[in-house]
Motif scaffolding. Structure first.
Motif, PDB file in Angstrom:
ATOM      1  N   THR A  68       1.004  -1.300  -0.003  1.00 19.02           N
ATOM      2  CA  THR A  68      -0.045  -0.080   0.025  1.00 19.02           C
ATOM      3  C   THR A  68       0.911   1.261  -0.053  1.00 19.02           C
ATOM      4  N   PHE A  76      -5.273   0.133  -4.075  1.00 18.66           N
ATOM      5  CA  PHE A  76      -4.981   0.704  -2.570  1.00 18.66           C
ATOM      6  C   PHE A  76      -6.082   0.154  -1.802  1.00 18.66           C
ATOM      7  N   ALA A 125      -5.188  -3.613  -0.949  1.00 16.66           N
ATOM      8  CA  ALA A 125      -4.258  -3.943  -0.188  1.00 16.66           C
ATOM      9  C   ALA A 125      -4.394  -3.514   1.416  1.00 16.66           C
ATOM     10  N   LEU A 126      -5.148  -2.436   1.388  1.00 14.70           N
ATOM     11  CA  LEU A 126      -5.556  -1.901   2.949  1.00 14.70           C
ATOM     12  C   LEU A 126      -6.355  -2.998   3.744  1.00 14.70           C
TER      13      LEU A 126
END
Length: 476
Positions: free
Chosen positions: A112, A361, A364-365
């Motif tokens: 991220t 993003f 992955a978060l």
């Protein structure tokens, strides 16, 4: 230097004090997440929901911080935090799942950072897009390996750099909060009390922020993970609580003051890092430049801290014979080179997958948060066992902290839903091969009866996750 029975050199361990351990906690928590808070929260809730969410997250994470502090004192012989506590409390296979899950969480979280750096630069260089273009992928990959070479030079050197960077990255965040507070419009703030019109019930709004708060607080256990390097065991607990309190005040402030700068609907549509958009609206273009520069410093510092922590967990697990022995190799500078190399390779693999996701993003978060929750659950649960099992009767304070921390993690797991938990099992179940290799290296029975049960349950979850991906009801 002499070699141990497993080819691991016998050498003095690098020792770190409270300031450096606290910087490890702050450095690992203050990264990509804080810069994305305005838009992420505004998309889910308004001021009231944000205050409730931070109150829940603050109390819950404080309980986890106190749990790590208490275990550091009650069980000083256990190193590497979440892994060691899960193993001591619930067995070797659960310990392995916690170690691998935490390690994978750290590696995914590192992805991220690179996605957000490239997205930030993409505002100036469109060829980088939102951090998911071929050029962004190539540059992110190069960054992964540059940091591998940096950390390989030494733990003490890397920790010293992290301490300096931690101070440097807090400055623009604090400046952003103060400037936003100075231009805060009470009318806009009042309009944002309940969020956008379609935000749902207050409970739904708060629930929607839970994985975000987990992500930004990951790292609260940083000092515990690095406990074998602490000069004194008490330093681990002090650093954990000090780091948490400092970071909590920063995170909550960034979120709340943003509601006084722009309407919630506009906040929710800001490009990430959304804090740059907030400050641009507050003071002009130079504010966005300040935040963007601060983000790059913060993210690189957090990446450094997490690279150290990811390698440390796997290294200690390998030293305890729960991972293959090649991961227990360290060099003359006390760097676990086998674990460090494996961490970089895993992060590279996740980067490839993230580039194919709808939103690299967010993918992955959320996966980072889901992978970390189970290790947190077992660490908190272990404190409950310690509070009840220790001689001299039940330790009531420890029991209360353990129960509250456990309840908080369970609440997060329920709030997160099954999607990312199932996806995390897809990652973890094949990794059991590493555990089996470690058992074979010792000439031990591969799995006990109870461990077979645990593995079968985990495998069933992974199969459901794969079916969901194939059927389209799980979308990354």
């Amino acid at each position: 230097m002499s070699e141990g029975p497993e080819g691991v050199r016998d050498r003095a361990t690098v020792r770190l004090g409270v300031p450096t351990l606290t910087a490890m906690v702050v450095g690992s928590m203050v990264g990509a997440g804080v810069f994305s808070l305005p838009a992420t929260f505004a998309a889910e809730t308004g001021v009231l929901g944000a205050i409730i969410a931070w109150a829940i997250a603050g109390v819950g994470m404080l309980m986890l911080a106190l749990a790590f502090q208490t275990l550091a004192v009650r069980r000083p012989q256990l190193d590497a935090g979440v892994y060691a506590y899960a193993k001591a409390g619930f067995g070797e296979l659960i310990g392995f799942f916690s170690a691998f899950g935490y390690w994978a969480s750290a590696c995914v979280g590192n992805v991220t950072y690179w996605v957000l750096i490239m997205s930030t630069l993409g505002a100036v260089f469109p060829v980088l897009g939102d951090g998911d273009t071929p050029l962004a992928f190539a540059l992110s990959s190069a960054g992964l390996w540059v940091f591998f070479l940096l950390v390989r030079r030494g733990v003490r050197e890397a920790a010293a750099v992290n301490r300096i960077v931690t101070v440097a990255k807090l400055v623009p965040i604090v400046v952003a909060v103060l400037l936003s507070l100075f231009v805060l419009d009470p009318a806009v703030f009042a309009e944002n009390l309940l969020g956008a019109g379609d935000a749902g019930t207050l409970f739904e709004q708060v629930q929607g922020t839970m994985l975000v708060t987990v992500f930004v607080f990951l790292g609260v256990e940083g000092a515990s993970v690095y406990s074998r390097h602490a000069r004194r065991r008490q330093d681990v607990g002090r650093a954990t609580v000090l780091g948490f309190l400092a970071v909590f005040s920063v995170f909550a402030s960034v979120t709340i003051v943003s509601y006084g700068v722009l309407p919630a609907a506009e906040l929710a549509e800001l490009r990430q890092p959304s804090l740059a958009g907030v400050l641009e609206a507050a003071v002009g273009g130079w504010g966005a430049v300040l935040v963007s520069a601060g983000l790059i410093v913060a993210v690189l510092g957090a990446y450094l801290a997490w690279t150290l922590m990811a390698a440390e967990v796997v290294f200690v697990a390998a030293k305890d014979h729960d991972m293959p022995r090649f991961l227990a190799r360290s060099n003359a500078r006390d760097v676990p080179v086998g674990a460090l190399l494996s961490s970089t390779v895993l992060a590279q693999a996740v980067l490839v997958v993230a580039m194919t996701a709808v939103d690299a993003f967010d993918f992955a978060l959320n996966l980072t948060s889901a992978l970390a929750l189970v290790p947190f659950l077992f660490a908190a649960g272990y404190l409950v066992r310690v509070a009840v099992a220790d001689g001299g009767g039940i330790r009531r304070r420890d029991l209360v902290i353990g129960v509250l921390a456990t309840a908080y993690v369970l609440f997060l797991l329920v709030g997160a839903g099954l999607t990312y938990l199932l996806v995390s099992l897809i990652v973890q179940v094949p990794a059991v091969a590493l555990f089996l290799v470690a058992r074979r290296e010792q000439g031990r029975r591969l799995l006990s009866r109870s461990e077979w049960v645990v593995l079968l349950v985990a495998t069933a979850g992974a199969v459901v996750g794969i079916a969901g991906l194939a059927g389209g009801w799980i979308i990354l």
